[in-house]
Design a protein around this motif. Sequence first.
Motif, short mmCIF file in Angstrom:
data_model
loop_
_atom_site.label_atom_id
_atom_site.label_comp_id
_atom_site.label_asym_id
_atom_site.label_seq_id
_atom_site.Cartn_x
_atom_site.Cartn_y
_atom_site.Cartn_z
N UNK A 1 -4.16 -9.14 -0.18
CA UNK A 1 -3.50 -10.44 -0.33
C UNK A 1 -3.69 -10.99 -1.74
N UNK A 2 -4.87 -10.84 -2.30
CA UNK A 2 -5.12 -11.33 -3.66
C UNK A 2 -4.28 -10.56 -4.67
N UNK A 3 -4.30 -9.24 -4.56
CA UNK A 3 -3.55 -8.41 -5.51
C UNK A 3 -2.06 -8.69 -5.43
N UNK A 4 -1.57 -8.98 -4.23
CA UNK A 4 -0.14 -9.26 -4.06
C UNK A 4 0.28 -10.51 -4.81
N UNK A 5 -0.66 -11.38 -5.11
CA UNK A 5 -0.36 -12.56 -5.90
C UNK A 5 -0.29 -12.26 -7.38
N UNK A 6 -0.80 -11.08 -7.78
CA UNK A 6 -0.81 -10.71 -9.19
C UNK A 6 0.29 -9.73 -9.59
#
Length: 428
Positions: A176-181
């Motif tokens: 989820x965090x990486x998908x924001x980047x």
Amino acid sequence: MSVPQQTFLRDAMRRLNMTREAFASRIGVSRRALDTWLLPAESAESRGMPEIVERFVNEILTRPADGQAAQSAYPGSGCPIQFEGRPQLLSVDQFSRESAEDLFRLADIMQPIARRQKISRVLEGAVLGNLFFEASTRTRVSFGAAFSRLGGSVCDTTGFTFSSMAKGESIYDTSRVMAGYVDAMVVRHPERGSVEEFARATNIPVINAGDGPGEHPSQALLDLYTIQREFSRIGKIVDGAHIAMVGDLKYGRTVHSLSKLLALYKNLRFTLISPPTLEMPAYIVEKLGERNHTVVQTTDLREGLRGADVVYATRIQKERFTDESFEGYTPDFQINQALVESVCGPDTMIMHPLPRDGRPGANDLSTDLNHDPRLAIFRQTDNGIPVRMAIFATLMGVENLVGRSMRDANWKSPAYIGVDDAVFHGID
């Protein structure tokens, strides 16, 4: 013509499931004429195809002999790669024969970009997250190069040590965090099913680059694409082929995925050659049998290779072993020049997913085959770029923009990438 002549003709033969000989006969031209039309435009021997032939081929594709209209499969007609309704690639089980060949047609269009002759910027501004929690060189760089050649940029991370997962972060949180980047993720992880967890936590494209002993779908796709291209050159089709797979068939995820993809074709003969402790998993053997393919399992390498159209060698996946031993994998399992000369035909294709162990005493595919044109391993790796470009373009919805986005490259690339490449490498 909206696509290159060579691509148009390859596409037609693939859609009609015809060898060059059969296709030449079907359209009423000599095999020699067809061969000159199939050469790339920059070749001195290349000839332009008459417009009347193009019209006739299009008519055949529209009204084939069985009276059924051929399904349009040019990029833009749709090649959905979806997992639970999202544009994600986790398994070859997501493909039918038709959708796989749709992807290959797009890969054909990508070839001038992959060969450094053209440039496209359809993914300009997009960022790829290459998340490799397991060591990788070829796959990681190949995905990164494919994304970059379409104009995107790449962020790499390798190993658990430098990951927040080493601090106890869950796969869900990491995804989820990486998908924001980033705008797409390619994930390799040592545990089967882990990439599926990454995919379920986000709506952005996620591609499985290997999940332990599970699957490696993009490798299987580039392997099948390579087989089709090699067969086209020598007048064969995949249906009815004899495929010999050698080595660690138990843990080799590349052969697992490729077997399932090949199962979509007709009347294949699989010879599975391994020590008893490293046999192909039963569920894959059963799947091949259910589709009426012939499957032979043996420990005899010499006899198993006889008559094979494709020899697919794998290395021992030592990193997958726990308490098991791999006794029985002796030098008798090494595929070398002497063995190939004695039992393989002049058109046998020799493949390996790499890396191969080239050290003295290793039982892997021998380096003494490096000058043999039957060795297709480097053509195989080169094909990974257009196939992975096609995957990215499809998942990110720009597949129908690629053809008209190309411009000439400003630099000059070598005629042959490697000093030992076969004379037909990259040409036919």
